[in-house]
Design a protein around this motif. Structure first.
Motif, PDB file in Angstrom:
ATOM      1  N   PHE A  88      -2.778  -6.671   0.208  1.00  0.00           N
ATOM      2  CA  PHE A  88      -2.215  -5.344  -0.084  1.00  0.00           C
ATOM      3  C   PHE A  88      -1.850  -4.621   1.205  1.00  0.00           C
ATOM      4  CE2 PHE A  88      -3.507  -0.784  -0.346  1.00  0.00           C
ATOM      5  CZ  PHE A  88      -2.425  -0.308  -1.080  1.00  0.00           C
ATOM      6  N   ALA A  89      -2.775  -4.603   2.160  1.00  0.00           N
ATOM      7  CA  ALA A  89      -2.526  -3.902   3.418  1.00  0.00           C
ATOM      8  C   ALA A  89      -1.420  -4.581   4.230  1.00  0.00           C
ATOM      9  CB  ALA A  89      -3.816  -3.831   4.235  1.00  0.00           C
ATOM     10  N   GLN A  90      -1.462  -5.911   4.295  1.00  0.00           N
ATOM     11  CA  GLN A  90      -0.467  -6.643   5.080  1.00  0.00           C
ATOM     12  C   GLN A  90       0.941  -6.456   4.520  1.00  0.00           C
ATOM     13  OE1 GLN A  90      -2.118 -10.619   5.033  1.00  0.00           O
ATOM     14  NE2 GLN A  90      -2.922 -10.399   7.104  1.00  0.00           N
ATOM     15  N   HIS A 135       6.075   0.265   3.850  1.00  0.00           N
ATOM     16  CA  HIS A 135       6.105   1.687   4.238  1.00  0.00           C
ATOM     17  C   HIS A 135       7.005   1.897   5.457  1.00  0.00           C
ATOM     18  CE1 HIS A 135       3.412   2.916   1.243  1.00  0.00           C
ATOM     19  NE2 HIS A 135       2.444   3.473   1.945  1.00  0.00           N
ATOM     20  N   GLU A 136       6.931   0.963   6.399  1.00  0.00           N
ATOM     21  CA  GLU A 136       7.750   1.102   7.608  1.00  0.00           C
ATOM     22  C   GLU A 136       9.237   1.139   7.258  1.00  0.00           C
ATOM     23  OE1 GLU A 136       4.861  -1.041  10.946  1.00  0.00           O
ATOM     24  OE2 GLU A 136       6.378  -2.223   9.900  1.00  0.00           O
ATOM     25  N   GLN A 137       9.642   0.336   6.292  1.00  0.00           N
ATOM     26  CA  GLN A 137      11.049   0.350   5.904  1.00  0.00           C
ATOM     27  C   GLN A 137      11.413   1.645   5.182  1.00  0.00           C
ATOM     28  OE1 GLN A 137      13.019  -2.136   2.725  1.00  0.00           O
ATOM     29  NE2 GLN A 137      13.916  -3.154   4.511  1.00  0.00           N
ATOM     30  N   PRO A 139       0.807   8.377   7.745  1.00  0.00           N
ATOM     31  CA  PRO A 139      -0.653   8.276   7.838  1.00  0.00           C
ATOM     32  C   PRO A 139      -1.220   7.077   7.082  1.00  0.00           C
ATOM     33  CG  PRO A 139       0.012  10.542   7.394  1.00  0.00           C
ATOM     34  CD  PRO A 139       1.237   9.690   7.237  1.00  0.00           C
ATOM     35  N   GLU A 140      -0.573   6.691   5.981  1.00  0.00           N
ATOM     36  CA  GLU A 140      -1.055   5.535   5.233  1.00  0.00           C
ATOM     37  C   GLU A 140      -0.905   4.255   6.049  1.00  0.00           C
ATOM     38  OE1 GLU A 140      -0.364   7.107   0.639  1.00  0.00           O
ATOM     39  OE2 GLU A 140       1.058   5.677   1.510  1.00  0.00           O
ATOM     40  N   ILE A 141       0.180   4.149   6.814  1.00  0.00           N
ATOM     41  CA  ILE A 141       0.365   2.985   7.685  1.00  0.00           C
ATOM     42  C   ILE A 141      -0.770   2.907   8.697  1.00  0.00           C
ATOM     43  CG2 ILE A 141       1.779   2.020   9.547  1.00  0.00           C
ATOM     44  CD1 ILE A 141       4.250   3.011   8.048  1.00  0.00           C
ATOM     45  N   GLU A 142      -1.126   4.051   9.286  1.00  0.00           N
ATOM     46  CA  GLU A 142      -2.204   4.073  10.272  1.00  0.00           C
ATOM     47  C   GLU A 142      -3.526   3.634   9.641  1.00  0.00           C
ATOM     48  OE1 GLU A 142      -2.381   7.930  12.017  1.00  0.00           O
ATOM     49  OE2 GLU A 142      -0.377   7.817  12.900  1.00  0.00           O
ATOM     50  N   VAL A 202      -8.430   0.650  -2.874  1.00  0.00           N
ATOM     51  CA  VAL A 202      -8.056   0.816  -4.283  1.00  0.00           C
ATOM     52  C   VAL A 202      -7.656   2.268  -4.551  1.00  0.00           C
ATOM     53  CG1 VAL A 202      -8.932   0.788  -6.655  1.00  0.00           C
ATOM     54  CG2 VAL A 202      -9.448  -1.112  -5.109  1.00  0.00           C
ATOM     55  N   ALA A 203      -8.376   3.209  -3.948  1.00  0.00           N
ATOM     56  CA  ALA A 203      -8.055   4.631  -4.124  1.00  0.00           C
ATOM     57  C   ALA A 203      -6.673   4.950  -3.542  1.00  0.00           C
ATOM     58  CB  ALA A 203      -9.123   5.496  -3.467  1.00  0.00           C
ATOM     59  N   MET A 204      -6.369   4.384  -2.362  1.00  0.00           N
ATOM     60  CA  MET A 204      -5.038   4.586  -1.780  1.00  0.00           C
ATOM     61  C   MET A 204      -3.962   3.991  -2.680  1.00  0.00           C
ATOM     62  SD  MET A 204      -3.275   3.210   1.771  1.00  0.00           S
ATOM     63  CE  MET A 204      -4.170   4.270   2.910  1.00  0.00           C
ATOM     64  N   ALA A 205      -4.233   2.810  -3.216  1.00  0.00           N
ATOM     65  CA  ALA A 205      -3.260   2.154  -4.092  1.00  0.00           C
ATOM     66  C   ALA A 205      -2.967   3.016  -5.314  1.00  0.00           C
ATOM     67  CB  ALA A 205      -3.776   0.783  -4.517  1.00  0.00           C
ATOM     68  N   GLN A 206      -3.998   3.594  -5.888  1.00  0.00           N
ATOM     69  CA  GLN A 206      -3.794   4.462  -7.052  1.00  0.00           C
ATOM     70  C   GLN A 206      -2.991   5.701  -6.669  1.00  0.00           C
ATOM     71  OE1 GLN A 206      -4.825   3.863 -10.449  1.00  0.00           O
ATOM     72  NE2 GLN A 206      -3.207   5.414 -10.527  1.00  0.00           N
TER      73      GLN A 206
END
Length: 207
Positions: free
Chosen positions: A60-62, A68-70, A101-104, A183-187
């Protein structure tokens, strides 16, 4: 009395006891070595998983970092243009403010999990194209070339597809992820980007 007859059984008994003690001393050491080897082997079986995360969290993170960068790149392109609806500019800035911030955070998690993002991760994600909503080089060039209202319309159309891909990836994390924060970020991504899709569809309908 024959002294030799009395001492012989005693000596034999001492010898048996000594051998038994030596044997018992060696066995625990052998068992500990075996346990240590087994533990090390177990730890090496799943280097990309831990008590607080699993392989789905890593994936998920990878995948979300280059995604997000795009989105930020697309937003930068539209913000720099003239003649674009101010509401679209506001939306683009909103996307940048949320996803930066999510990317960081995603990058920090990957470092903690021992799975840093590499260029190959980004390239592999880009090659999937429509699977996760990533824009192709041709799509990005078309956005670069468009001007005014046409640029705004193209941005909305592309970002809707882009968001749909992000929501799909995020929902998989919600369903299969192990790390509570991930999981919280994904939601949050699911909820936020679905709301942004509704806004973009309204803006398109009004054009």
């Amino acid at each position: 009395m024959n002294v030799k007859r009395v001492l012989a059984p005693a000596i034999a008994l001492v010898t048996v006891v000594s051998l038994a003690a030596c044997s018992n001393d060696e066995e625990p050491g052998h068992d500990m070595a075996s346990m240590s080897s087994t533990t090390e082997a177990g730890e090496q079986e799943s280097p990309a998983e831990g008590d607080w995360f699993n392989q789905q969290d890593v994936m998920f993170a990878q995948m979300m970092v280059p995604h997000h960068e795009q989105a930020i790149e697309m937003s930068d392109v539209i913000v720099a243009k003239e003649g674009v609806d101010p509401q679209i500019i506001d939306l683009a800035n909103q996307i940048k403010d949320a996803q930066g911030p999510e990317i960081e955070q995603l990058t920090t998690w990957l470092e903690e999990w021992g799975s840093p993002v590499s260029e190959s991760d980004s390239t592999e994600t880009m090659d999937h194209g429509s699977m996760d909503g990533m824009m192709s080089e041709e799509d990005m060039q078309a956005l670069q070339d468009a001007q005014g209202a046409e640029a705004g319309r193209l941005f909305l159309e592309q970002m809707i597809v882009h968001h749909q891909g992000a929501i799909e990836m995020a929902q998989t994390e919600v369903d299969d992820g192990k790390n509570e924060d991930a999981v919280a970020m994904a939601q949050q991504i699911v909820d936020t980007q679905q709301a942004e899709i509704s806004t973009m569809e309204e803006l398109l309908a009004a054009m």
